[in-house]
Design an enzyme around this catalytic site. Structure first.
Site, PDB file in Angstrom:
ATOM      1  N   CYS A  76       0.822  -1.209   0.000  1.00 40.71           N
ATOM      2  CA  CYS A  76       0.000   0.000   0.000  1.00 40.71           C
ATOM      3  C   CYS A  76       0.860   1.265   0.000  1.00 40.71           C
ATOM      4  O   CYS A  76       1.825   1.365   0.750  1.00 40.71           O
ATOM      5  CB  CYS A  76      -0.922  -0.007   1.222  1.00 40.71           C
ATOM      6  SG  CYS A  76      -2.143   1.301   1.106  1.00 40.71           S
ATOM      7  N   CYS A  80      -1.009   4.903   6.785  1.00 42.82           N
ATOM      8  CA  CYS A  80      -1.774   4.673   8.026  1.00 42.82           C
ATOM      9  C   CYS A  80      -0.823   4.081   9.076  1.00 42.82           C
ATOM     10  O   CYS A  80      -0.261   3.003   8.878  1.00 42.82           O
ATOM     11  CB  CYS A  80      -2.943   3.740   7.761  1.00 42.82           C
ATOM     12  SG  CYS A  80      -3.978   4.273   6.381  1.00 42.82           S
ATOM     13  N   CYS A  83      -0.949   0.448  10.478  1.00 46.22           N
ATOM     14  CA  CYS A  83      -1.110  -0.669   9.542  1.00 46.22           C
ATOM     15  C   CYS A  83       0.235  -1.279   9.146  1.00 46.22           C
ATOM     16  O   CYS A  83       1.150  -0.567   8.711  1.00 46.22           O
ATOM     17  CB  CYS A  83      -1.849  -0.157   8.305  1.00 46.22           C
ATOM     18  SG  CYS A  83      -2.039  -1.424   7.047  1.00 46.22           S
ATOM     19  N   CYS A 120     -14.894 -11.710   3.601  1.00 48.40           N
ATOM     20  CA  CYS A 120     -14.385 -10.350   3.391  1.00 48.40           C
ATOM     21  C   CYS A 120     -13.149 -10.394   2.504  1.00 48.40           C
ATOM     22  O   CYS A 120     -12.139 -11.011   2.881  1.00 48.40           O
ATOM     23  CB  CYS A 120     -13.992  -9.713   4.713  1.00 48.40           C
ATOM     24  SG  CYS A 120     -15.232  -9.864   5.987  1.00 48.40           S
ATOM     25  N   CYS A 152     -18.220  -9.114   1.456  1.00 43.81           N
ATOM     26  CA  CYS A 152     -17.884  -7.738   1.817  1.00 43.81           C
ATOM     27  C   CYS A 152     -16.562  -7.403   1.142  1.00 43.81           C
ATOM     28  O   CYS A 152     -15.606  -8.175   1.248  1.00 43.81           O
ATOM     29  CB  CYS A 152     -17.756  -7.613   3.336  1.00 43.81           C
ATOM     30  SG  CYS A 152     -17.340  -5.941   3.881  1.00 43.81           S
ATOM     31  N   CYS A 212     -20.076  -1.258   6.160  1.00 46.57           N
ATOM     32  CA  CYS A 212     -19.313  -1.862   7.255  1.00 46.57           C
ATOM     33  C   CYS A 212     -18.217  -0.857   7.574  1.00 46.57           C
ATOM     34  O   CYS A 212     -17.361  -0.589   6.731  1.00 46.57           O
ATOM     35  CB  CYS A 212     -18.728  -3.200   6.818  1.00 46.57           C
ATOM     36  SG  CYS A 212     -17.614  -3.922   8.039  1.00 46.57           S
ATOM     37  N   ARG A 282     -18.892  -5.982  15.840  1.00 48.79           N
ATOM     38  CA  ARG A 282     -17.955  -7.111  15.760  1.00 48.79           C
ATOM     39  C   ARG A 282     -16.700  -6.829  16.576  1.00 48.79           C
ATOM     40  O   ARG A 282     -16.088  -5.767  16.420  1.00 48.79           O
ATOM     41  CB  ARG A 282     -17.576  -7.344  14.276  1.00 48.79           C
ATOM     42  CG  ARG A 282     -16.670  -8.520  14.033  1.00 48.79           C
ATOM     43  CD  ARG A 282     -16.763  -9.014  12.583  1.00 48.79           C
ATOM     44  NE  ARG A 282     -16.782  -7.960  11.610  1.00 48.79           N
ATOM     45  CZ  ARG A 282     -17.896  -7.394  11.131  1.00 48.79           C
ATOM     46  NH1 ARG A 282     -19.088  -7.792  11.527  1.00 48.79           N
ATOM     47  NH2 ARG A 282     -17.814  -6.414  10.248  1.00 48.79           N
TER      48      ARG A 282
HETATM   49  S1  SF4 Z   1      -5.076   0.689   6.311  1.00 48.35           S
HETATM   50 FE1  SF4 Z   1      -3.192  -0.153   5.434  1.00 48.35          FE
HETATM   51  S2  SF4 Z   1      -3.857  -1.113   3.535  1.00 48.35           S
HETATM   52 FE2  SF4 Z   1      -5.510   0.286   4.153  1.00 48.35          FE
HETATM   53  S3  SF4 Z   1      -5.076   2.261   3.156  1.00 48.35           S
HETATM   54 FE3  SF4 Z   1      -4.094   2.361   5.157  1.00 48.35          FE
HETATM   55  S4  SF4 Z   1      -1.978   1.638   4.792  1.00 48.35           S
HETATM   56 FE4  SF4 Z   1      -3.226   1.003   3.050  1.00 48.35          FE
END
Ligand code: SF4
Length: 340
Positions: A76, A80, A83, A120, A152, A212, A282
């Protein structure tokens, strides 16, 4: 229009009475929700008993299982901080492109075998490429023809056109988490905004899909941020709310962040039930880590769990989940809302 309940000072808060008001259709104020989240530890069982009244009203003693498939991992471009798959993460995780049709079908078979209501399909991405959307359009009808599963899709930010294509191919709902409050969001992500996430949720809703959306607790936010997130989800009328408790994975910016106690996690689940009484709530990532031996108590407020592993971390064995549900006297179901 239903007005917020009048404010009661936290020491006078009668959880059971409050639950009856909520069942009657009244909405909690922000202060009341905060008081629930900050309930004294010695009131925890009373709070959970009251949350259970609401849960039982809308979901009876049923539990809905979800199964996650990490369909594209670790690639990605977003940042974030929580993550393990972000561009700023050094976490030691698998990295691969979109899984093949066979692997996605294999995942659906496993989801069905594990008695899940929902499969999912999750990709790590800012948003889906045209190729990824086409792959989803192709695989979803196949999955639904073979298995009794809802699908999902969690594909990142979506345009209205992409959301409409997902609806047209048979996707039932889209996951896109708010993750925190509007105020705290910029502390956990700088490559897209809270408003971007809201726009995606609106596009999903306009496409006729169920929402969700939930969040993560334990990222250094204040209690007020947790409450704000619950209230925002209420405004969006989100049907399904996954509540994660941060797994502070080594290699991510949020590694070694605030530790949660099981009691706090249970209060958060109860508060979410009071604020979003009809939602499917959940207990998501971090269930085993943070609730520990008290995770069964979480199901008195929540009515759903993931069965199996999370995206890049392990869950407990499905048999342990089935045993816990059975010992609670609860029943796994694939049905929608079950009014008692
Ligand atoms: S949560 Fe993780 S996978 Fe989703 S957009 Fe943010 S960095 Fe990317």
């Amino acid at each position: 229009m239903i007005q917020p309940l009048s404010m009661m000072a936290p020491p006078n808060l009668d959880y059971s009475d409050l639950a009856e008001h909520v069942i009657a259709g009244q909405r909690l104020s922000e202060l009341q929700a905060l008081a629930l989240l900050q309930a004294p530890d010695d009131e925890l069982l009373n709070l959970l008993a009251a949350a259970y009244r609401i849960r039982r009203r809308y979901w009876n003693n049923t539990v809905q299982l979800y199964f996650l498939m990490n369909a594209k991992s670790g690639l990605c471009p977003e940042d974030c901080h929580y993550c393990s798959q972000s561009k700023v993460s050094d976490a030691d995780i698998p990295r691969y492109n979109l899984l093949s049709r066979e692997k996605l079908l294999d995942g659906a078979r496993l989801a069905a075998e594990r008695r899940s209501r929902t499969y999912c399909i999750v990709i790590s991405a800012r948003g889906p490429s045209e190729r990824e959307i086409q792959a989803v359009e192709k695989i979803v009808p196949e999955i639904k023809a073979r298995y009794d599963l809802d699908v999902c899709a969690c594909l990142g930010l979506l345009t209205p056109e992409q959301a409409a294509r997902l609806a047209a191919c048979g996707v039932d709902k889209v996951n896109h988490n708010l993750n925190s409050s509007p105020e705290y969001y910029e502390k956990i992500c700088t490559t897209h905004s809270y408003q971007d996430r809201i726009s995606t949720l609106k596009a999903v809703r306009d496409a006729g899909l169920a929402l969700c959306s939930g969040g993560i607790i334990g990222m250094g936010e204040e209690d007020r941020d947790v409450v704000r997130m619950a209230l925002e989800l209420r405004e969006l009328e989100v049907e399904s709310i996954p509540l994660n408790f941060l797994i502070d994975i080594d290699g991510t910016p949020l590694a070694h962040t605030r530790r949660l106690t099981p009691r706090y996690c249970l209060k958060a689940l109860a508060m979410f039930r009071f604020v979003n009484p009809r939602a499917e709530i959940r207990i998501a990532g971090g269930r085993e880590l943070h609730l520990g031996s008290m995770q069964c108590l979480g199901l008195y407020a929540a009515n759903s769990i993931f069965v199996g592993d999370y995206l890049t971390t392990k869950g407990q064995a499905p048999e342990a989940d089935y045993k816990m549900i059975e010992e609670l006297g609860f029943v796994i179901t694939k049905e929608e809302e079950v009014a008692a």
